[in-house]
Design a protein around this motif. Sequence first.
Motif, PDB file in Angstrom:
ATOM      1  N   ASP A  79       1.053  -0.850   0.295  1.00  0.00           N
ATOM      2  CA  ASP A  79      -0.444   0.128   0.257  1.00  0.00           C
ATOM      3  C   ASP A  79       0.644   1.757   0.065  1.00  0.00           C
ATOM      4  OD1 ASP A  79      -2.393  -0.854   2.362  1.00  0.00           O
ATOM      5  OD2 ASP A  79      -2.308  -1.432   0.090  1.00  0.00           O
ATOM      6  N   SER A  80       1.985   1.337   0.468  1.00  0.00           N
ATOM      7  CA  SER A  80       2.729   2.559   0.945  1.00  0.00           C
ATOM      8  C   SER A  80       3.565   2.819  -0.527  1.00  0.00           C
ATOM      9  CB  SER A  80       3.814   2.209   1.812  1.00  0.00           C
ATOM     10  OG  SER A  80       4.622   1.173   1.180  1.00  0.00           O
ATOM     11  N   VAL A  81       3.680   1.596  -0.805  1.00  0.00           N
ATOM     12  CA  VAL A  81       4.321   2.551  -2.693  1.00  0.00           C
ATOM     13  C   VAL A  81       2.974   2.273  -4.099  1.00  0.00           C
ATOM     14  CG1 VAL A  81       6.257   1.615  -1.409  1.00  0.00           C
ATOM     15  CG2 VAL A  81       5.264  -0.141  -3.493  1.00  0.00           C
ATOM     16  N   GLU A  82       1.945   1.740  -3.551  1.00  0.00           N
ATOM     17  CA  GLU A  82       1.700   1.635  -5.012  1.00  0.00           C
ATOM     18  C   GLU A  82       1.131   3.206  -5.264  1.00  0.00           C
ATOM     19  OE1 GLU A  82      -1.703  -0.971  -4.956  1.00  0.00           O
ATOM     20  OE2 GLU A  82      -1.307  -0.109  -6.818  1.00  0.00           O
ATOM     21  N   ASP A  83       0.996   3.086  -7.179  1.00  0.00           N
ATOM     22  CA  ASP A  83       0.558   4.099  -7.748  1.00  0.00           C
ATOM     23  C   ASP A  83       1.948   5.455  -7.127  1.00  0.00           C
ATOM     24  OD1 ASP A  83      -2.367   4.753  -6.484  1.00  0.00           O
ATOM     25  OD2 ASP A  83      -1.665   3.783  -7.870  1.00  0.00           O
ATOM     26  N   ARG A  84       3.016   4.788  -6.774  1.00  0.00           N
ATOM     27  CA  ARG A  84       4.146   5.295  -6.988  1.00  0.00           C
ATOM     28  C   ARG A  84       5.121   4.199  -8.162  1.00  0.00           C
ATOM     29  NH1 ARG A  84       7.280   6.691  -2.688  1.00  0.00           N
ATOM     30  NH2 ARG A  84       6.731   5.455  -1.653  1.00  0.00           N
ATOM     31  N   PHE A  85       5.244   3.287  -6.896  1.00  0.00           N
ATOM     32  CA  PHE A  85       6.154   2.402  -7.955  1.00  0.00           C
ATOM     33  C   PHE A  85       5.641   1.804  -9.086  1.00  0.00           C
ATOM     34  CE2 PHE A  85       9.184   1.666  -4.027  1.00  0.00           C
ATOM     35  CZ  PHE A  85       9.763   3.268  -3.982  1.00  0.00           C
ATOM     36  N   THR A  86       6.918   0.986  -9.549  1.00  0.00           N
ATOM     37  CA  THR A  86       5.837   0.185 -10.642  1.00  0.00           C
ATOM     38  C   THR A  86       6.953  -0.996 -11.551  1.00  0.00           C
ATOM     39  OG1 THR A  86       4.646   1.766 -12.186  1.00  0.00           O
ATOM     40  CG2 THR A  86       5.789  -0.701 -13.188  1.00  0.00           C
ATOM     41  N   ILE A  87       6.336  -2.386 -10.956  1.00  0.00           N
ATOM     42  CA  ILE A  87       6.977  -3.462 -11.883  1.00  0.00           C
ATOM     43  C   ILE A  87       7.160  -3.639 -12.713  1.00  0.00           C
ATOM     44  CG2 ILE A  87       5.665  -5.563 -10.428  1.00  0.00           C
ATOM     45  CD1 ILE A  87       8.168  -6.947  -9.374  1.00  0.00           C
ATOM     46  N   SER A  88       8.380  -3.991 -13.967  1.00  0.00           N
ATOM     47  CA  SER A  88       8.264  -5.260 -15.106  1.00  0.00           C
ATOM     48  C   SER A  88       9.268  -5.884 -14.471  1.00  0.00           C
ATOM     49  CB  SER A  88       7.851  -3.968 -16.161  1.00  0.00           C
ATOM     50  OG  SER A  88       9.656  -2.955 -15.184  1.00  0.00           O
ATOM     51  N   ARG A  89       9.288  -6.623 -15.762  1.00  0.00           N
ATOM     52  CA  ARG A  89       9.669  -7.538 -16.069  1.00  0.00           C
ATOM     53  C   ARG A  89      10.422  -7.608 -17.787  1.00  0.00           C
ATOM     54  NH1 ARG A  89       8.789 -13.505 -13.469  1.00  0.00           N
ATOM     55  NH2 ARG A  89      11.373 -13.613 -14.377  1.00  0.00           N
ATOM     56  N   ASP A  90      11.292  -8.193 -18.255  1.00  0.00           N
ATOM     57  CA  ASP A  90      12.333  -8.946 -19.556  1.00  0.00           C
ATOM     58  C   ASP A  90      12.224  -9.509 -19.129  1.00  0.00           C
ATOM     59  OD1 ASP A  90      12.671  -9.448 -22.413  1.00  0.00           O
ATOM     60  OD2 ASP A  90      13.791  -6.322 -22.140  1.00  0.00           O
ATOM     61  N   ASN A  91      11.702 -10.844 -19.425  1.00  0.00           N
ATOM     62  CA  ASN A  91      13.051 -12.135 -19.355  1.00  0.00           C
ATOM     63  C   ASN A  91      13.204 -12.973 -20.610  1.00  0.00           C
ATOM     64  OD1 ASN A  91      10.559 -12.743 -17.277  1.00  0.00           O
ATOM     65  ND2 ASN A  91       9.204 -13.695 -18.153  1.00  0.00           N
ATOM     66  N   ALA A  92      13.510 -12.176 -21.895  1.00  0.00           N
ATOM     67  CA  ALA A  92      14.397 -11.912 -22.780  1.00  0.00           C
ATOM     68  C   ALA A  92      15.905 -11.832 -22.528  1.00  0.00           C
ATOM     69  CB  ALA A  92      13.762 -11.112 -24.121  1.00  0.00           C
ATOM     70  N   LYS A  93      15.901 -10.346 -21.663  1.00  0.00           N
ATOM     71  CA  LYS A  93      17.077 -10.051 -20.617  1.00  0.00           C
ATOM     72  C   LYS A  93      17.188 -10.350 -18.876  1.00  0.00           C
ATOM     73  CE  LYS A  93      16.717  -4.905 -23.362  1.00  0.00           C
ATOM     74  NZ  LYS A  93      16.830  -4.420 -22.849  1.00  0.00           N
ATOM     75  N   ASN A  94      16.606 -11.474 -18.304  1.00  0.00           N
ATOM     76  CA  ASN A  94      17.096 -11.713 -17.618  1.00  0.00           C
ATOM     77  C   ASN A  94      17.095 -10.980 -16.518  1.00  0.00           C
ATOM     78  OD1 ASN A  94      16.501 -14.395 -18.169  1.00  0.00           O
ATOM     79  ND2 ASN A  94      18.162 -15.106 -17.674  1.00  0.00           N
ATOM     80  N   THR A  95      15.717 -10.173 -16.234  1.00  0.00           N
ATOM     81  CA  THR A  95      15.997  -8.998 -15.762  1.00  0.00           C
ATOM     82  C   THR A  95      14.191  -8.141 -15.230  1.00  0.00           C
ATOM     83  OG1 THR A  95      18.091  -7.760 -17.088  1.00  0.00           O
ATOM     84  CG2 THR A  95      16.654  -6.513 -15.642  1.00  0.00           C
ATOM     85  N   VAL A  96      14.751  -7.958 -13.989  1.00  0.00           N
ATOM     86  CA  VAL A  96      13.556  -6.904 -13.769  1.00  0.00           C
ATOM     87  C   VAL A  96      14.131  -6.315 -13.079  1.00  0.00           C
ATOM     88  CG1 VAL A  96      11.669  -7.820 -11.345  1.00  0.00           C
ATOM     89  CG2 VAL A  96      11.824  -9.183 -12.868  1.00  0.00           C
ATOM     90  N   TYR A  97      12.652  -5.093 -13.223  1.00  0.00           N
ATOM     91  CA  TYR A  97      13.150  -3.653 -13.351  1.00  0.00           C
ATOM     92  C   TYR A  97      11.969  -3.007 -12.479  1.00  0.00           C
ATOM     93  CZ  TYR A  97      15.217  -3.814 -17.426  1.00  0.00           C
ATOM     94  OH  TYR A  97      15.627  -4.081 -18.699  1.00  0.00           O
ATOM     95  N   LEU A  98      12.169  -2.030 -10.955  1.00  0.00           N
ATOM     96  CA  LEU A  98      11.436  -1.198 -10.015  1.00  0.00           C
ATOM     97  C   LEU A  98      11.409   0.250 -10.417  1.00  0.00           C
ATOM     98  CD1 LEU A  98       9.346  -1.919  -7.487  1.00  0.00           C
ATOM     99  CD2 LEU A  98      11.103  -1.798  -6.098  1.00  0.00           C
ATOM    100  N   GLN A  99      10.446   0.703 -11.160  1.00  0.00           N
ATOM    101  CA  GLN A  99      10.627   2.164 -11.374  1.00  0.00           C
ATOM    102  C   GLN A  99      10.458   2.357 -10.167  1.00  0.00           C
ATOM    103  OE1 GLN A  99      11.740   4.186 -14.240  1.00  0.00           O
ATOM    104  NE2 GLN A  99      11.422   5.907 -13.083  1.00  0.00           N
ATOM    105  N   MET A 100      10.979   3.924  -9.498  1.00  0.00           N
ATOM    106  CA  MET A 100      10.911   4.141  -7.845  1.00  0.00           C
ATOM    107  C   MET A 100      10.170   5.709  -8.200  1.00  0.00           C
ATOM    108  SD  MET A 100      12.433   2.157  -5.408  1.00  0.00           S
ATOM    109  CE  MET A 100      13.707   3.025  -5.899  1.00  0.00           C
ATOM    110  N   ASN A 101       8.466   6.172  -8.402  1.00  0.00           N
ATOM    111  CA  ASN A 101       8.343   7.528  -8.988  1.00  0.00           C
ATOM    112  C   ASN A 101       8.610   7.988  -7.403  1.00  0.00           C
ATOM    113  OD1 ASN A 101       9.597   7.575 -11.329  1.00  0.00           O
ATOM    114  ND2 ASN A 101       7.331   6.869 -11.971  1.00  0.00           N
ATOM    115  N   SER A 102       8.266   9.355  -7.523  1.00  0.00           N
ATOM    116  CA  SER A 102       7.555  10.266  -6.528  1.00  0.00           C
ATOM    117  C   SER A 102       8.103   9.963  -4.700  1.00  0.00           C
ATOM    118  CB  SER A 102       6.284  10.946  -6.454  1.00  0.00           C
ATOM    119  OG  SER A 102       5.677  10.862  -7.241  1.00  0.00           O
ATOM    120  N   LEU A 103       9.889  10.124  -4.887  1.00  0.00           N
ATOM    121  CA  LEU A 103      10.208   9.018  -4.082  1.00  0.00           C
ATOM    122  C   LEU A 103      10.258  10.130  -2.194  1.00  0.00           C
ATOM    123  CD1 LEU A 103      13.057   7.561  -5.572  1.00  0.00           C
ATOM    124  CD2 LEU A 103      11.405   6.265  -4.164  1.00  0.00           C
ATOM    125  N   LYS A 104      10.130   9.308  -1.448  1.00  0.00           N
ATOM    126  CA  LYS A 104       9.814   9.766  -0.034  1.00  0.00           C
ATOM    127  C   LYS A 104      11.097   9.638   0.496  1.00  0.00           C
ATOM    128  CE  LYS A 104       5.074   9.691  -0.513  1.00  0.00           C
ATOM    129  NZ  LYS A 104       3.498   9.223   0.316  1.00  0.00           N
TER     130      LYS A 104
END
Length: 121
Positions: free
Chosen positions: A62-87
């Motif tokens: 709940d504390s990061v909903e609407d600010r953080f986005t998780i995504s992945r690119d399996n072709a690159k074996n990589t997962v990302y965490l985009q963190m916006n509006s950091l506190k």
Amino acid sequence: QVQLVESGGGMVQGGGSLRLSCEASGRTFSSYAVGWFRQAPGKEREFVAAISWRSRYTYYADSVEDRFTISRDNAKNTVYLQMNSLKPEDTAVYYCAAGRFGRIAIDYDYWGQGIQVTVSS
């Protein structure tokens, strides 16, 4: 066996953004769900976000909903965490983990070494 390495951490001012990456070794990485957890000094490790193996499902704290986005690119074996509006309260060591899709640490079998994120006020 899966080995995970986080990158992209650092120091940022409040309101800024960072993108964490979790790069995995191992041919079976795409079959695992991946989660991000964090641990602040003096606090227990807490769940941040998770993504299922084909990106169909995501969970967020709940504390990061609407600010953080998780995504992945399996072709690159990589997962990302985009963190916006950091506190400042987002300051912690961030860990990625691979395993079963869930919100608790025991769902995950493999862990990275962690990376520091510091948000100044």
